[in-house]
Design an enzyme around this catalytic site. Sequence first.
Site, PDB file in Angstrom:
ATOM      1  N   ASP A 173       0.856  -1.180   0.000  1.00  0.00           N
ATOM      2  CA  ASP A 173       0.000   0.000   0.000  1.00  0.00           C
ATOM      3  C   ASP A 173       0.904   1.244   0.000  1.00  0.00           C
ATOM      4  O   ASP A 173       1.373   1.658  -1.047  1.00  0.00           O
ATOM      5  CB  ASP A 173      -0.884  -0.128   1.248  1.00  0.00           C
ATOM      6  CG  ASP A 173      -1.971   0.903   1.336  1.00  0.00           C
ATOM      7  OD1 ASP A 173      -3.097   0.601   0.929  1.00  0.00           O
ATOM      8  OD2 ASP A 173      -1.704   1.997   1.831  1.00  0.00           O
TER       9      ASP A 173
ATOM     10  N   ASP B  81      -7.687  -9.542   5.376  1.00  0.00           N
ATOM     11  CA  ASP B  81      -8.778  -9.421   6.345  1.00  0.00           C
ATOM     12  C   ASP B  81      -9.324  -8.014   6.474  1.00  0.00           C
ATOM     13  O   ASP B  81      -8.690  -7.042   6.081  1.00  0.00           O
ATOM     14  CB  ASP B  81      -8.275  -9.843   7.727  1.00  0.00           C
ATOM     15  CG  ASP B  81      -7.372  -8.767   8.356  1.00  0.00           C
ATOM     16  OD1 ASP B  81      -6.440  -8.305   7.656  1.00  0.00           O
ATOM     17  OD2 ASP B  81      -7.607  -8.384   9.505  1.00  0.00           O
TER      18      ASP B  81
ATOM     19  N   ARG C 273     -10.867 -13.505   5.661  1.00  0.00           N
ATOM     20  CA  ARG C 273      -9.690 -14.084   4.980  1.00  0.00           C
ATOM     21  C   ARG C 273     -10.056 -15.330   4.170  1.00  0.00           C
ATOM     22  O   ARG C 273      -9.341 -15.725   3.272  1.00  0.00           O
ATOM     23  CB  ARG C 273      -8.630 -14.506   6.015  1.00  0.00           C
ATOM     24  CG  ARG C 273      -8.038 -13.352   6.817  1.00  0.00           C
ATOM     25  CD  ARG C 273      -6.815 -13.837   7.594  1.00  0.00           C
ATOM     26  NE  ARG C 273      -6.433 -12.921   8.653  1.00  0.00           N
ATOM     27  CZ  ARG C 273      -5.614 -11.893   8.516  1.00  0.00           C
ATOM     28  NH1 ARG C 273      -5.092 -11.631   7.338  1.00  0.00           N
ATOM     29  NH2 ARG C 273      -5.298 -11.125   9.525  1.00  0.00           N
TER      30      ARG C 273
HETATM   31  P1  5GP Z   1       1.884  -0.551   3.783  1.00  0.00           P
HETATM   32  O1  5GP Z   1       2.963  -0.514   4.810  1.00  0.00           O
HETATM   33  O2  5GP Z   1       2.357  -0.910   2.396  1.00  0.00           O
HETATM   34  O3  5GP Z   1       1.094   0.736   3.781  1.00  0.00           O
HETATM   35  O4  5GP Z   1       0.834  -1.592   4.289  1.00  0.00           O
HETATM   36  C1  5GP Z   1       0.845  -2.908   3.950  1.00  0.00           C
HETATM   37  C2  5GP Z   1      -0.097  -3.665   4.852  1.00  0.00           C
HETATM   38  O5  5GP Z   1      -1.331  -2.947   5.057  1.00  0.00           O
HETATM   39  C3  5GP Z   1      -0.510  -4.966   4.199  1.00  0.00           C
HETATM   40  O6  5GP Z   1       0.373  -5.999   4.518  1.00  0.00           O
HETATM   41  C4  5GP Z   1      -1.892  -5.181   4.749  1.00  0.00           C
HETATM   42  O7  5GP Z   1      -1.810  -5.836   5.990  1.00  0.00           O
HETATM   43  C5  5GP Z   1      -2.439  -3.787   4.991  1.00  0.00           C
HETATM   44  N1  5GP Z   1      -3.316  -3.333   3.888  1.00  0.00           N
HETATM   45  C6  5GP Z   1      -3.087  -2.313   3.036  1.00  0.00           C
HETATM   46  N2  5GP Z   1      -4.107  -2.166   2.166  1.00  0.00           N
HETATM   47  C7  5GP Z   1      -5.004  -3.129   2.474  1.00  0.00           C
HETATM   48  C8  5GP Z   1      -6.273  -3.518   1.915  1.00  0.00           C
HETATM   49  O8  5GP Z   1      -6.826  -2.944   0.945  1.00  0.00           O
HETATM   50  N3  5GP Z   1      -6.887  -4.585   2.491  1.00  0.00           N
HETATM   51  C9  5GP Z   1      -6.360  -5.255   3.553  1.00  0.00           C
HETATM   52  N4  5GP Z   1      -7.061  -6.269   4.036  1.00  0.00           N
HETATM   53  N5  5GP Z   1      -5.163  -4.926   4.099  1.00  0.00           N
HETATM   54  C10 5GP Z   1      -4.501  -3.868   3.558  1.00  0.00           C
END
Ligand code: 5GP
Length: 180
Positions: free
Chosen positions: A109, A165, A171
Amino acid sequence: MQRRRIIKVKDKSFTVTISERAIKRQIKRIADQINRDYEGKRPVFLAVLNGSFIFAADLLREIDLPCEISFVKLASYEGTNTTGSVREVIGLNVDITGRPVIIVEDIVDTGLTMAHMLDTLKKQNPESIDICTLLLKPSKLQVKLDIRYCCKQIPDDFVVGYGLDYDGFGRNTKDIYTII
Ligand code: 5GP
């Protein structure tokens, strides 16, 4: 029986956006790439729990290389300094020194989780590290990340299913669903 196109997870509704068939096709595509790129090597796959457990299981069964897999988790705790939350990689029980490493993640993300993971793992001097993610939200990326393997880029909407989730639930679906 036909699967439902709209599901409710806790208080939110989601509609199917990536079918099981499409997911499997993309996994085969990147597994073929990994099999080619890592020919003659013995990579260590590091799957980031919890979200990647189904993806990792399906991906590994398409890998023909001699390989190992280990499951790691990022534990968050409040730091004593002003940067707030500190995240530590726990559960790494293989020696990755001198080994080619492939990180298996459910979704990238902002990319901050992955950037932190890379920093931590690099300290152990692996031969190389590649990122393999099921999903990527390119519009949300805040850091420069070289993502070598990505099954699918998606818009900036919250998704669940196939391991991902919403507040611990959702999940256990075969397809991926987007919030409506
Ligand atoms: P980042 O550090 O890249 O912002 O976040 C990554 C983590 O955020 C992922 O491993 C996941 O756990 C969570 N995450 C980000 N976007 C989503 C989404 O659309 N759905 C879900 N279920 N988790 C997300």
